[in-house]
Design a protein around this motif. Structure first.
Motif, PDB file in Angstrom:
ATOM      1  N   ALA A 104       0.870  -1.263   0.089  1.00  0.00           N
ATOM      2  CA  ALA A 104       0.193  -0.056  -0.015  1.00  0.00           C
ATOM      3  C   ALA A 104       0.876   1.241   0.165  1.00  0.00           C
ATOM      4  O   ALA A 104       0.388   2.374   0.127  1.00  0.00           O
ATOM      5  CB  ALA A 104      -1.066   0.206   1.143  1.00  0.00           C
ATOM      6  N   GLY A 105       2.288   0.906   0.072  1.00  0.00           N
ATOM      7  CA  GLY A 105       3.252   2.236  -0.137  1.00  0.00           C
ATOM      8  C   GLY A 105       3.245   2.986   1.257  1.00  0.00           C
ATOM      9  O   GLY A 105       3.912   4.098   1.283  1.00  0.00           O
ATOM     10  N   ASN A 106       3.285   2.027   2.333  1.00  0.00           N
ATOM     11  CA  ASN A 106       3.739   2.862   3.498  1.00  0.00           C
ATOM     12  C   ASN A 106       5.022   2.869   3.699  1.00  0.00           C
ATOM     13  O   ASN A 106       5.761   2.017   3.493  1.00  0.00           O
ATOM     14  CB  ASN A 106       2.913   2.093   4.655  1.00  0.00           C
ATOM     15  CG  ASN A 106       1.325   2.258   4.714  1.00  0.00           C
ATOM     16  OD1 ASN A 106       0.972   3.037   5.629  1.00  0.00           O
ATOM     17  ND2 ASN A 106       0.631   1.616   3.795  1.00  0.00           N
ATOM     18  N   GLU A 107       5.420   4.003   4.558  1.00  0.00           N
ATOM     19  CA  GLU A 107       6.940   4.393   4.959  1.00  0.00           C
ATOM     20  C   GLU A 107       7.189   3.624   6.286  1.00  0.00           C
ATOM     21  O   GLU A 107       8.481   3.582   6.623  1.00  0.00           O
ATOM     22  CB  GLU A 107       6.985   5.560   4.986  1.00  0.00           C
ATOM     23  CG  GLU A 107       6.432   6.419   3.781  1.00  0.00           C
ATOM     24  CD  GLU A 107       6.524   7.814   3.792  1.00  0.00           C
ATOM     25  OE1 GLU A 107       7.599   8.373   4.532  1.00  0.00           O
ATOM     26  OE2 GLU A 107       5.629   8.683   3.360  1.00  0.00           O
ATOM     27  N   LEU A 108       6.324   3.386   7.198  1.00  0.00           N
ATOM     28  CA  LEU A 108       6.597   3.021   8.464  1.00  0.00           C
ATOM     29  C   LEU A 108       5.481   2.119   9.013  1.00  0.00           C
ATOM     30  O   LEU A 108       4.377   2.133   8.433  1.00  0.00           O
ATOM     31  CB  LEU A 108       6.501   4.212   9.438  1.00  0.00           C
ATOM     32  CG  LEU A 108       6.951   4.259  10.878  1.00  0.00           C
ATOM     33  CD1 LEU A 108       8.270   4.112  10.947  1.00  0.00           C
ATOM     34  CD2 LEU A 108       6.784   5.542  11.436  1.00  0.00           C
ATOM     35  N   CYS A 109       5.872   1.194   9.877  1.00  0.00           N
ATOM     36  CA  CYS A 109       4.883   0.449  10.646  1.00  0.00           C
ATOM     37  C   CYS A 109       4.839   0.706  12.246  1.00  0.00           C
ATOM     38  O   CYS A 109       6.070   0.693  12.583  1.00  0.00           O
ATOM     39  CB  CYS A 109       4.858  -0.991  10.273  1.00  0.00           C
ATOM     40  SG  CYS A 109       3.720  -2.024  11.278  1.00  0.00           S
TER      41      CYS A 109
END
Length: 143
Positions: A104-109
């Motif tokens: 989904a293109g997330n940079e951080l979790c």
């Protein structure tokens, strides 16, 4: 499953679970509503014989407002039944959530974990580290 998780969290220093069934009905309705969109995902794990074994849930969140936008995957639910732990189920659930966030293109979790929860070792195995500390105190008289 989430009801089991909340009860288990209480044994690690978390809040006591709601005793009223209507609270759990509202929780189920809220989850069903979240799942109508594309920013929430829940995954259910089953054992080889079809018994529910665990659950993971996460939301795609974009930090904004006064902060520079940052796409974050927030894991809000990660639970495996106690008798089925240490068998790789939690790791597979975590990997599924991380893959979804990456896709989904997330940079951080991020996720929240109680300081006494033994699941911290699983999260550390997946590269999570402490970045914030939540401080609490009682407001009862005499404390």
């Amino acid at each position: 499953m989430i009801r089991h998780m909340v009860g288990d969290m209480a044994s690690h220093g978390g809040n006591a679970p709601a005793a009223d069934d209507s609270a759990w009905e509202k929780m189920a309705a809220a989850i069903a509503d979240e799942l109508k969109g594309n920013n929430t995902k829940y995954v259910i794990a089953e054992s080889a014989d079809g018994v529910l074994a665990g659950v993971a849930g996460a939301q795609l969140i974009t930090l904004g407002g006064a902060f520079a936008p940052k796409k974050t995957l927030h894991i809000s639910v990660m639970y495996v039944l106690p008798q089925l732990r240490r068998g790789g189920i939690g790791g597979r659930l975590m990997a599924t959530m991380l893959d979804w966030g990456r896709a989904a293109g997330n940079e951080l979790c991020d996720l929240n974990v109680l300081s006494e929860n033994p699941a911290k070792s699983l999260y550390e195995k997946f590269g999570f580290s402490v970045s914030q500390v939540k401080m609490v105190r009682s407001l009862k008289r005499g404390d």
